[in-house]
Design a protein around this motif. Sequence first.
Motif, PDB file in Angstrom:
ATOM      1  N   LEU A  82       0.642  -1.476  -0.130  1.00 24.24           N
ATOM      2  CA  LEU A  82      -0.197  -0.077  -0.136  1.00 24.24           C
ATOM      3  C   LEU A  82       0.478   1.454   0.305  1.00 24.24           C
ATOM      4  N   ARG A  83       1.537   1.627   1.011  1.00 24.67           N
ATOM      5  CA  ARG A  83       2.696   2.832   0.897  1.00 24.67           C
ATOM      6  C   ARG A  83       3.441   2.715  -0.926  1.00 24.67           C
ATOM      7  N   ALA A  84       3.637   1.233  -1.403  1.00 24.94           N
ATOM      8  CA  ALA A  84       4.337   1.984  -2.949  1.00 24.94           C
ATOM      9  C   ALA A  84       2.974   2.238  -3.271  1.00 24.94           C
ATOM     10  N   LEU A  85       2.022   1.871  -3.602  1.00 23.49           N
ATOM     11  CA  LEU A  85       0.776   2.539  -4.631  1.00 23.49           C
ATOM     12  C   LEU A  85       0.224   3.869  -4.207  1.00 23.49           C
ATOM     13  N   ILE A  86       0.608   3.903  -2.761  1.00 26.45           N
ATOM     14  CA  ILE A  86       0.166   5.908  -2.468  1.00 26.45           C
ATOM     15  C   ILE A  86       1.625   6.660  -3.066  1.00 26.45           C
ATOM     16  N   CYS A  87       3.007   5.676  -3.103  1.00 34.59           N
ATOM     17  CA  CYS A  87       3.872   7.090  -4.579  1.00 34.59           C
ATOM     18  C   CYS A  87       3.189   6.460  -5.556  1.00 34.59           C
ATOM     19  N   LEU A  88       2.982   5.384  -6.099  1.00 36.18           N
ATOM     20  CA  LEU A  88       2.788   5.493  -7.353  1.00 36.18           C
ATOM     21  C   LEU A  88       1.577   6.394  -8.171  1.00 36.18           C
ATOM     22  N   ALA A  89       0.672   5.986  -7.098  1.00 41.32           N
ATOM     23  CA  ALA A  89      -0.824   7.420  -7.237  1.00 41.32           C
ATOM     24  C   ALA A  89      -0.337   8.439  -7.128  1.00 41.32           C
ATOM     25  N   SER A  90       0.690   9.428  -6.471  1.00 39.47           N
ATOM     26  CA  SER A  90       1.141  10.344  -6.452  1.00 39.47           C
ATOM     27  C   SER A  90       1.420  10.913  -8.515  1.00 39.47           C
ATOM     28  N   VAL A  91       1.767  10.189  -9.524  1.00 41.06           N
ATOM     29  CA  VAL A  91       2.520  10.135 -10.081  1.00 41.06           C
ATOM     30  C   VAL A  91       1.510  10.196 -11.159  1.00 41.06           C
ATOM     31  N   ASN A  92       0.594  10.493 -10.797  1.00 40.52           N
ATOM     32  CA  ASN A  92      -0.770  10.793 -11.801  1.00 40.52           C
ATOM     33  C   ASN A  92      -0.464  12.345 -11.864  1.00 40.52           C
ATOM     34  N   CYS A  93       0.197  13.255 -10.961  1.00 40.80           N
ATOM     35  CA  CYS A  93      -0.753  14.626 -10.978  1.00 40.80           C
ATOM     36  C   CYS A  93       0.691  15.514 -12.538  1.00 40.80           C
ATOM     37  N   CYS A  94       2.184  14.040 -12.299  1.00 40.06           N
ATOM     38  CA  CYS A  94       3.234  14.353 -14.090  1.00 40.06           C
ATOM     39  C   CYS A  94       2.705  13.814 -15.138  1.00 40.06           C
ATOM     40  N   VAL A  95       1.241  13.371 -15.130  1.00 36.84           N
ATOM     41  CA  VAL A  95       0.669  12.639 -16.955  1.00 36.84           C
ATOM     42  C   VAL A  95      -0.469  12.996 -16.955  1.00 36.84           C
ATOM     43  N   ASP A  96      -1.058  13.249 -15.974  1.00 31.94           N
ATOM     44  CA  ASP A  96      -2.290  14.525 -16.466  1.00 31.94           C
ATOM     45  C   ASP A  96      -2.152  15.754 -17.711  1.00 31.94           C
ATOM     46  N   PRO A  97      -1.270  16.431 -17.244  1.00 33.41           N
ATOM     47  CA  PRO A  97      -0.739  17.555 -18.618  1.00 33.41           C
ATOM     48  C   PRO A  97      -1.187  16.923 -20.473  1.00 33.41           C
ATOM     49  N   LEU A  98      -0.931  15.447 -19.888  1.00 35.15           N
ATOM     50  CA  LEU A  98      -0.074  15.202 -21.585  1.00 35.15           C
ATOM     51  C   LEU A  98      -2.258  15.261 -22.031  1.00 35.15           C
ATOM     52  N   ILE A  99      -3.074  15.039 -21.098  1.00 36.64           N
ATOM     53  CA  ILE A  99      -4.344  14.778 -21.103  1.00 36.64           C
ATOM     54  C   ILE A  99      -4.908  16.343 -21.802  1.00 36.64           C
ATOM     55  N   TYR A 100      -4.419  17.513 -21.574  1.00 40.27           N
ATOM     56  CA  TYR A 100      -4.388  18.842 -21.848  1.00 40.27           C
ATOM     57  C   TYR A 100      -3.833  18.929 -23.076  1.00 40.27           C
ATOM     58  N   TYR A 101      -2.737  18.571 -23.375  1.00 42.21           N
ATOM     59  CA  TYR A 101      -2.435  18.348 -24.843  1.00 42.21           C
ATOM     60  C   TYR A 101      -3.136  18.248 -26.484  1.00 42.21           C
ATOM     61  N   PHE A 102      -3.417  16.951 -26.150  1.00 41.51           N
ATOM     62  CA  PHE A 102      -4.794  15.952 -26.587  1.00 41.51           C
ATOM     63  C   PHE A 102      -5.846  16.588 -26.657  1.00 41.51           C
ATOM     64  N   SER A 103      -6.435  17.260 -25.542  1.00 41.95           N
ATOM     65  CA  SER A 103      -8.019  18.016 -25.784  1.00 41.95           C
ATOM     66  C   SER A 103      -7.459  18.950 -26.504  1.00 41.95           C
ATOM     67  N   LEU A 104      -7.260  20.145 -26.347  1.00 44.38           N
ATOM     68  CA  LEU A 104      -7.314  20.924 -26.768  1.00 44.38           C
ATOM     69  C   LEU A 104      -6.635  21.624 -28.024  1.00 44.38           C
ATOM     70  N   ASP A 105      -6.901  21.803 -28.723  1.00 45.35           N
ATOM     71  CA  ASP A 105      -6.269  21.840 -30.042  1.00 45.35           C
ATOM     72  C   ASP A 105      -4.928  23.217 -29.858  1.00 45.35           C
ATOM     73  N   SER A 106      -5.751  24.218 -29.318  1.00 45.13           N
ATOM     74  CA  SER A 106      -4.527  26.023 -29.279  1.00 45.13           C
ATOM     75  C   SER A 106      -4.072  25.353 -27.588  1.00 45.13           C
ATOM     76  N   PHE A 107      -3.830  24.142 -27.591  1.00 43.51           N
ATOM     77  CA  PHE A 107      -3.130  24.300 -26.042  1.00 43.51           C
ATOM     78  C   PHE A 107      -1.883  25.037 -25.490  1.00 43.51           C
ATOM     79  N   TRP A 108      -1.362  24.896 -26.668  1.00 45.00           N
ATOM     80  CA  TRP A 108       0.280  26.128 -26.271  1.00 45.00           C
ATOM     81  C   TRP A 108       0.208  27.437 -27.226  1.00 45.00           C
ATOM     82  N   GLN A 109      -0.796  27.686 -28.267  1.00 44.12           N
ATOM     83  CA  GLN A 109      -1.016  28.685 -28.256  1.00 44.12           C
ATOM     84  C   GLN A 109      -1.758  29.811 -27.766  1.00 44.12           C
TER      85      GLN A 109
END
Length: 310
Positions: A262-289
């Motif tokens: 469970l301690r290891a999985l708590i560490c793993l779950a915290s990594v999600n905040c580094c991956v979520d920005p991929l959602i913004y990039y693929f969801s919005l055409d002009s994310f970087w504009q």
Amino acid sequence: MTNLTNSTCIAELQPSNRFLASAVVYGLVLAVGLPLNTASLWILLRGHGLRSPCAVLMVNLAASDLLLALSLPLRVYFYATLQWPFGVGTCTAAIMMFRVNIWTSCIFITLISLDRLVALVFPLRSRSLRTSACACKCCAVVWIIVTILCIPSIINMHRRFNQCANYTPCFEFQVLDMGKGSSPIALAQAIFLLILLVINIVSTVVVIVALRKRPSAGAAKVNNKMNVILIFAVNMLVFMIFFLPFALQLLAYKKDGGGETLRALICLASVNCCVDPLIYYFSLDSFWQDKGKKQTDVGTYSLSRSMERS
């Protein structure tokens, strides 16, 4: 080794490779997640504001991840030094920031998938429902409900922490607290996460089937189709990699043997905040504009409209 007493308290911890590994993992997540989510939130607010439901949901997801990242320095300090001089209130707040992030991230990711699904399958009929005002209300309800549900845990945790007069175990208590939680609560939490996962899987399958039935005329439409599929793929992978193991471990947790996992999985779950920005990039055409450039605000919405004309 960690010696657990019959109460909340833990005998003073001794240095070990596990604690060092936790400090390193949380440090890396902090180094990546804090600047990444700060930049994402700034880009979303500056370039997109709250002009579309998709942007509203992503702003809230980025804010949730940023709250988690802001709590990580305290975790790094604790696991690096095995000391906690900041008081019971600070520790309770840091633990609850993690828990709130888990639930709000899961819900906002699922809402993003549902919003993209509705925009693609029902582009015209969903216009009255898919508004920024409606998305803001939904996000407000999510924050309020999650916060209210966390209040009993906050009160109970603070009370039990105060029983430790000599040593505050802080984040080690997070695992102990989950183990001592009632089985019905752990079961309800796991089932809720599994339901959200099923919603994301079903949404992904429906979108792929819908896209396969529609013609692709031109490179732009093909690129938009790939972006749509990547949105759902990232959402589903975030659930399966970061949240599903956590949910399954809650179901299988045994106080005498499941703590390390469970301690290891708590560490793993915290990594999600580094991956979520991929959602913004693929969801919005002009994310970087910047907002001065006339591009469509939401990728899947432009795809669905162009397909309606064809």
